[in-house]
Design an enzyme around this catalytic site. Structure first.
Site, PDB file in Angstrom:
ATOM      1  N   HIS A  69     -90.364  -2.707 -62.568  1.00  9.59           N
ATOM      2  CA  HIS A  69     -89.582  -3.390 -61.526  1.00  9.59           C
ATOM      3  C   HIS A  69     -90.427  -4.361 -60.703  1.00  9.59           C
ATOM      4  CE1 HIS A  69     -85.766  -1.021 -61.798  1.00  9.59           C
ATOM      5  NE2 HIS A  69     -86.575  -0.296 -62.554  1.00  9.59           N
ATOM      6  N   ASP A  85     -92.783 -10.560 -55.479  1.00 11.55           N
ATOM      7  CA  ASP A  85     -91.736  -9.556 -55.633  1.00 11.55           C
ATOM      8  C   ASP A  85     -91.264  -9.572 -57.081  1.00 11.55           C
ATOM      9  OD1 ASP A  85     -89.948  -7.634 -54.801  1.00 11.55           O
ATOM     10  OD2 ASP A  85     -89.260  -8.782 -53.073  1.00 11.55           O
TER      11      ASP A  85
HETATM   12  O1  F6P Z   1     -88.672  -1.795 -56.418  1.00  7.93           O
HETATM   13  C1  F6P Z   1     -90.020  -1.469 -56.346  1.00  7.93           C
HETATM   14  C2  F6P Z   1     -90.193  -0.103 -55.722  1.00  7.93           C
HETATM   15  O2  F6P Z   1     -91.517   0.210 -55.679  1.00  7.93           O
HETATM   16  C3  F6P Z   1     -89.524   0.998 -56.449  1.00  7.93           C
HETATM   17  O3  F6P Z   1     -90.269   1.482 -57.498  1.00  7.93           O
HETATM   18  C4  F6P Z   1     -89.383   1.961 -55.347  1.00  7.93           C
HETATM   19  O4  F6P Z   1     -88.448   2.933 -55.620  1.00  7.93           O
HETATM   20  C5  F6P Z   1     -88.993   1.087 -54.190  1.00  7.93           C
HETATM   21  O5  F6P Z   1     -89.744  -0.070 -54.392  1.00  7.93           O
HETATM   22  C6  F6P Z   1     -89.196   1.732 -52.832  1.00  7.93           C
HETATM   23  O6  F6P Z   1     -90.469   2.270 -52.664  1.00  7.93           O
HETATM   24  P1  F6P Z   1     -90.696   3.807 -52.453  1.00  7.93           P
HETATM   25  O7  F6P Z   1     -90.047   4.522 -53.596  1.00  7.93           O
HETATM   26  O8  F6P Z   1     -92.174   3.969 -52.421  1.00  7.93           O
HETATM   27  O9  F6P Z   1     -90.046   4.154 -51.163  1.00  7.93           O
END
Ligand code: F6P
Length: 462
Positions: free
Chosen positions: A155, A363
């Site tokens: 992602h 991003d």
């Molecule tokens: O979209 C990228 C990302 O790192 C996802 O993998 C993740 O779920 C999201 O951002 C939010 O981050 P976190 O899971 O660390 O809260």
């Protein structure tokens, strides 16, 4: 139809969807909504007692939720995933903190989750692993003789060779990625970076049409830009506009024009430069003072990671400076909040914004940019000001595309967005919506799974 098994660190757990969980959970929740399947991942809880997954059924999805131990949370989630892979993948090398113990725990988690997942698997499943937290799971599953097609989707952006050279263990990670039948990226640029990295670190890997053959195994490599459920977003935005929060926001504007940014509070989101660009707008075009309000919602994220605390403090200081300089006794130029809101409320806020101001320094995709467009009223759509370094910019060409390091350019784009006539806004909106519809979340799922089936059928080398 084969059962889909999704594995990701973050899961959109029913009843706990807070609206600040990031694009992955939002995208996967929409993707699984009609197809159903098993979603395996972290419960968000910490427990040192080893346990089996907690199963929750919310048709058509069954969730299998596992806890992390305190040691895993430190070493895997806060450590290697978010203090090493995240900064490297987002081109912030100076923020990388590596230690070998965290790397070892990172691999252990994939190993442990593999053992927990295997008893839940059925013949004929298709397995889809998500994001940088769980790269090693594909090989772990293969080593345990799991025969299903296994795909991986990243992602985040995939880093260039120069960045990867600084990442300890990078060759092993690349080899782990080549254990999958298909590796998907957000954009063609990410695919190119991956091919270049393979050429540099694993020159023996052989390029074939559509992918790479390494140690006799073929891995498909392709970009699948993640999309949104356009109709669902439009619908939620309309209802969110009129809910309690939507009405309160509308009333509070007292006719002023809303500029809106929504991001997790992360150094990759470019909030410091964004605030500076807004201040520049007020300085250079004083006629906008008192006429606009910039609302930035930035729910706290990964707060235990020191670099996230540092960016939080830095932003507090910048916001304070802007207030001190431009606020008047009856006008606050910038409203900055670090709490999250339910998704429909966020979408309702996006619908009210005349400018969506989304300027990450890097991003993978940025689904908020896409949601901003889909949330608009077609009669009076707002304007999206979007960073050229968000994956979404490679599709959303009719946005005002800016360099998030160029404060002056961003300020000018804000001024242009605020001055744009309704005809031009409609033309841009219609073109953007067409792209969103063409490349929506349903297409993302079907095209990834279609390509995974093809790659998995590619014969091993004779
Ligand atoms: O979209 C990228 C990302 O790192 C996802 O993998 C993740 O779920 C999201 O951002 C939010 O981050 P976190 O899971 O660390 O809260």
């Amino acid at each position: 139809m084969k059962r889909l098994v999704i594995v990701s660190n973050r899961v959109a757990i029913p009843g706990r969807r807070s609206g600040d969980q990031g694009g992955l959970a939002t995208g996967l929740a929409e993707a699984l909504a009609d197809r159903g399947g098993l979603w395996f991942g972290w419960s968000g809880r910490l427990s040192d007692a080893p346990g089996t997954p907690h199963l929750v059924t919310d048709p058509p999805i069954t969730y299998a939720l596992v806890s992390l131990s305190h040691r895993e949370f430190e070493g895997y989630y806060l450590g290697f995933a978010n203090r090493c892979l995240w900064p490297v993948f987002h081109a912030e090398l100076h923020l990388m903190h590596y230690d070998a113990a965290s790397l070892a725990i990172y691999f252990e988690v994939s190993q442990r989750w593999t053992e927990l997942l295997i008893p839940l698997l059925e013949d004929g499943d298709v397995i889809w692993i998500h994001d940088y937290h769980l790269i090693p799971m594909g090989l772990s599953l293969r080593k345990r003789a799991v025969q299903s097609p296994i795909g991986f989707f990243l992602h985040t952006p995939f880093p260039g060779v120069d960045l990867l050279r600084a990442l300890p263990g990078q060759i092993r990670l690349l080899e782990e990625l080549l254990a999958y039948d298909l590796v998907g990226f957000q954009t063609p640029l990410d695919c190119q970076s991956f091919y270049r990295a393979l050429g540099f670190f694993l020159p023996e890997a052989r390029r074939e049409p559509g992918g790479i053959r390494h140690a006799g195994h073929f891995t498909g490599i392709e970009s699948f830009p993640i999309g949104i459920d356009v109709e669902a977003v439009t619908h939620l935005a309309r209802s969110g506009r009129n809910n309690r929060h939507g009405q309160r926001l509308g009333a509070s504007l007292t006719g002023r024009r809303l500029i809106l940014g929504i991001d997790r509070l992360d150094y990759s989101k470019g909030l410091a430069n964004r605030f500076r660009a807004y201040a520049r707008l007020l300085e250079r075009w004083p006629e906008f003072r008192r006429q606009v309000v910039f609302l930035q919602i930035a729910p706290l994220s990964r707060i235990e990671v020191p670099e996230y605390d540092a960016i939080r403090q830095k932003l507090n200081a910048i916001v304070g400076d802007i207030h001190a300089r431009y606020a008047e006794y009856d006008w606050m130029p910038l409203r900055y909040m670090t709490r999250g809101f339910p998704r429909s409320t966020i979408l309702g806020f996006l619908r009210q914004a005349e400018v969506g101001f989304i300027t990450p320094l890097r991003d993978g995709m940025n689904l908020v940019a896409k949601e901003y467009v889909a949330a608009q009223d077609p009669e009076t759509p707002g304007v999206l000001v979007l960073s050229c370094l968000a994956g979404a910019a490679q599709e959303l060409e009719e946005a005002l595309i800016v360099n998030p390091y160029d404060i002056e350019e961003m300020a000018k784009a804000l001024a242009a967005a605020l001055a744009m006539g309704v005809e031009e806004r409609r033309v841009r909106f219609r073109a953007l919506m067409e792209r969103l519809r063409r490349n929506d979340i349903h297409r993302w799922v079907t095209s990834f799974l279609g390509a995974l089936a093809c790659s998995a059928e590619t014969a091993p080398e004779a």
